[in-house]
Scaffold this motif. Structure first.
Motif, mmCIF file in Angstrom:
data_model
loop_
_atom_site.group_PDB
_atom_site.id
_atom_site.type_symbol
_atom_site.label_atom_id
_atom_site.label_comp_id
_atom_site.label_asym_id
_atom_site.label_seq_id
_atom_site.Cartn_x
_atom_site.Cartn_y
_atom_site.Cartn_z
ATOM 1 N N CYS A 37 2.872 7.001 -0.066
ATOM 2 C CA CYS A 37 2.835 5.501 0.292
ATOM 3 C C CYS A 37 1.319 5.528 0.881
ATOM 4 N N THR A 38 0.716 4.648 0.229
ATOM 5 C CA THR A 38 -0.984 4.632 0.813
ATOM 6 C C THR A 38 -0.992 3.464 2.044
ATOM 7 N N ASN A 39 0.000 3.159 2.540
ATOM 8 C CA ASN A 39 0.282 2.218 3.745
ATOM 9 C C ASN A 39 1.044 2.967 4.800
ATOM 10 N N ARG A 61 10.982 -2.927 3.286
ATOM 11 C CA ARG A 61 10.437 -3.347 2.007
ATOM 12 C C ARG A 61 9.037 -4.174 2.247
ATOM 13 N N ASP A 62 8.471 -4.732 3.257
ATOM 14 C CA ASP A 62 7.655 -5.388 3.594
ATOM 15 C C ASP A 62 6.454 -4.412 3.761
ATOM 16 N N ASN A 63 5.301 -4.596 2.973
ATOM 17 C CA ASN A 63 4.379 -3.845 2.737
ATOM 18 C C ASN A 63 3.444 -3.668 3.839
ATOM 19 N N PHE A 64 3.192 -4.555 4.664
ATOM 20 C CA PHE A 64 2.373 -4.514 5.705
ATOM 21 C C PHE A 64 3.074 -3.762 7.042
ATOM 22 N N ALA A 65 4.575 -3.921 6.826
ATOM 23 C CA ALA A 65 5.303 -3.356 8.106
ATOM 24 C C ALA A 65 5.018 -1.619 7.684
ATOM 25 N N PHE A 66 4.962 -1.300 6.448
ATOM 26 C CA PHE A 66 4.641 0.201 6.618
ATOM 27 C C PHE A 66 3.385 0.585 7.395
ATOM 28 N N GLY A 67 2.569 0.022 7.504
ATOM 29 C CA GLY A 67 1.275 0.213 8.272
ATOM 30 C C GLY A 67 1.503 0.327 9.740
ATOM 31 N N THR A 90 2.638 -7.467 -1.441
ATOM 32 C CA THR A 90 3.133 -7.827 -0.342
ATOM 33 C C THR A 90 4.547 -7.209 -0.037
ATOM 34 N N GLU A 91 5.172 -6.776 -1.021
ATOM 35 C CA GLU A 91 6.418 -6.327 -0.669
ATOM 36 C C GLU A 91 6.450 -5.000 -1.931
ATOM 37 N N ILE A 92 7.557 -4.173 -1.642
ATOM 38 C CA ILE A 92 7.840 -3.089 -2.539
ATOM 39 C C ILE A 92 9.496 -3.308 -2.888
ATOM 40 N N ALA A 93 9.794 -3.695 -4.059
ATOM 41 C CA ALA A 93 11.283 -3.783 -4.497
ATOM 42 C C ALA A 93 10.987 -3.662 -5.887
ATOM 43 N N LEU A 94 12.357 -3.729 -6.501
ATOM 44 C CA LEU A 94 12.540 -3.718 -7.775
ATOM 45 C C LEU A 94 12.817 -4.664 -8.517
ATOM 46 N N GLU A 95 12.729 -6.103 -7.798
ATOM 47 C CA GLU A 95 12.841 -7.531 -8.563
ATOM 48 C C GLU A 95 11.722 -7.830 -9.295
ATOM 49 N N ASN A 121 -2.454 -3.853 2.858
ATOM 50 C CA ASN A 121 -2.535 -2.426 3.297
ATOM 51 C C ASN A 121 -3.487 -2.521 4.170
ATOM 52 N N SER A 122 -3.141 -1.941 5.663
ATOM 53 C CA SER A 122 -4.194 -1.647 6.756
ATOM 54 C C SER A 122 -4.276 -0.238 7.131
ATOM 55 N N VAL A 123 -3.947 0.555 6.230
ATOM 56 C CA VAL A 123 -4.119 1.934 6.606
ATOM 57 C C VAL A 123 -5.106 2.747 5.656
ATOM 58 N N LEU A 124 -5.051 2.329 4.454
ATOM 59 C CA LEU A 124 -5.896 3.492 3.639
ATOM 60 C C LEU A 124 -7.437 3.434 3.860
ATOM 61 N N GLU A 125 -7.898 2.017 4.164
ATOM 62 C CA GLU A 125 -9.307 1.893 4.273
ATOM 63 C C GLU A 125 -9.892 2.831 5.619
ATOM 64 N N PRO A 126 -9.487 2.391 6.729
ATOM 65 C CA PRO A 126 -9.838 3.054 7.770
ATOM 66 C C PRO A 126 -9.574 4.364 8.011
ATOM 67 N N VAL A 127 -8.576 4.999 6.982
ATOM 68 C CA VAL A 127 -8.278 6.643 7.130
ATOM 69 C C VAL A 127 -9.233 6.973 6.098
ATOM 70 N N THR A 128 -9.453 6.412 5.155
ATOM 71 C CA THR A 128 -10.490 6.993 4.092
ATOM 72 C C THR A 128 -11.828 7.236 4.743
ATOM 73 N N ALA A 129 -12.236 6.038 5.428
ATOM 74 C CA ALA A 129 -13.654 6.182 6.190
ATOM 75 C C ALA A 129 -13.458 7.160 7.159
ATOM 76 N N ALA A 130 -12.394 7.486 7.814
ATOM 77 C CA ALA A 130 -12.572 8.464 9.052
ATOM 78 C C ALA A 130 -12.506 9.829 8.288
ATOM 79 N N MET A 131 -12.121 10.016 7.216
ATOM 80 C CA MET A 131 -11.994 11.181 6.658
ATOM 81 C C MET A 131 -13.460 11.376 5.883
#
Length: 237
Positions: free
Chosen positions: A181-183, A149-155, A34-39, A7-17
């Motif tokens: 989604c927190t990313n 599916r790729d968690n990094f890609a969400f950010g 690293t991924e979000i899936a049902l497997e 995750n690359s979003v929640l830490e800088p966003v939380t700090a900004a808030m």
């Protein structure tokens, strides 16, 4: 905050808030996701056995609240998070919450009935979320998702497609939109879109911070610019 590792979003966003709230600080521990899936391998990332050591390390910093800053219970089952929070508090003596539990609490506080769900997830994950939330008493009235599916890609998703999804579900007569989604970087556009659309927007990162502040008995008044959840009386303890 227990944070998904990619995750690359929640830490800088939380700090900004929190930049306007010098009396409040946020501290982070990472959990490999690293991924979000049902497997099975993807679901296994969220084993409580991985999360509890991270919570114990955060407790060493004498924090006043611990949050699993992830939405996994939305497809694994809400009881996963209630059990996790109980286990964290039992081990550390510190109150705990999660992003999913915070979203559900914010929906309740906002008395929202018609929920629009915006996520980056795949079809099957989105379908499962609708089922899990439905069993908890929250029916998804409308939804949009990106099929990723790729968690990094969400950010890496820009604000424009997030805003387009929010506008699309709001147009279906929703009285609240949840960015689940927190990313996914929706916190920065939430307040502007609330004014444009006249609808409550609950971004997962913002809502997790909101609930963490509540259980820590911390004042969130300086965060009013980030949306209704920090400004309106119905969301205060």
């Amino acid at each position: 905050m227990i944070t998904p590792s990619s995750n690359s979003v929640l830490e800088p966003v939380t700090a900004a808030m929190l930049a306007a709230s010098p009396a409040v600080t946020a501290h982070f521990a990472r959990l490999r996701v690293t991924e979000i899936a049902l497997e099975a391998p993807a679901l296994g990332q969220f084993d409580p056995g991985h999360m509890l050591p991270a919570a114990e390390l955060l407790a060493d910093a004498k924090v006043d609240a611990i949050a699993w800053n992830g939405t996994s219970a939305s497809w694994l089952g809400i009881e996963r998070d209630t059990s996790l929070c109980a286990a964290i508090t039992e081990r550390t003596g510190i109150p705990a919450t999660t992003s999913t539990l915070a979203c559900l609490e914010a929906i309740k506080c906002g008395d929202a009935k018609r929920i629009g769900l915006v996520t980056p997830y795949t079809d099957d994950v989105q379908k499962r979320i609708g089922e899990v939330w439905g069993r908890s008493g929250v029916a998804c009235h409308a939804e949009r998702h990106l099929g990723l599916r790729d968690n990094f890609a969400f950010g890496t998703v820009d604000a424009q497609p997030i805003a387009e999804m929010i506008r699309a579900v709001a147009a279906e007569d929703c009285d609240a939109v949840v960015i689940l989604c927190t990313n996914l970087n929706g916190a920065g556009i939430a307040a502007t879109l609330e004014r444009e659309l006249d609808v409550l927007i609950l971004d997962s990162v913002a809502v997790t911070l909101w609930q963490s502040l509540r259980i820590a008995a911390a004042d969130a008044g300086d965060l009013a610019a980030w949306g209704r959840i920090f400004r309106e009386a119905r969301f205060r303890t």
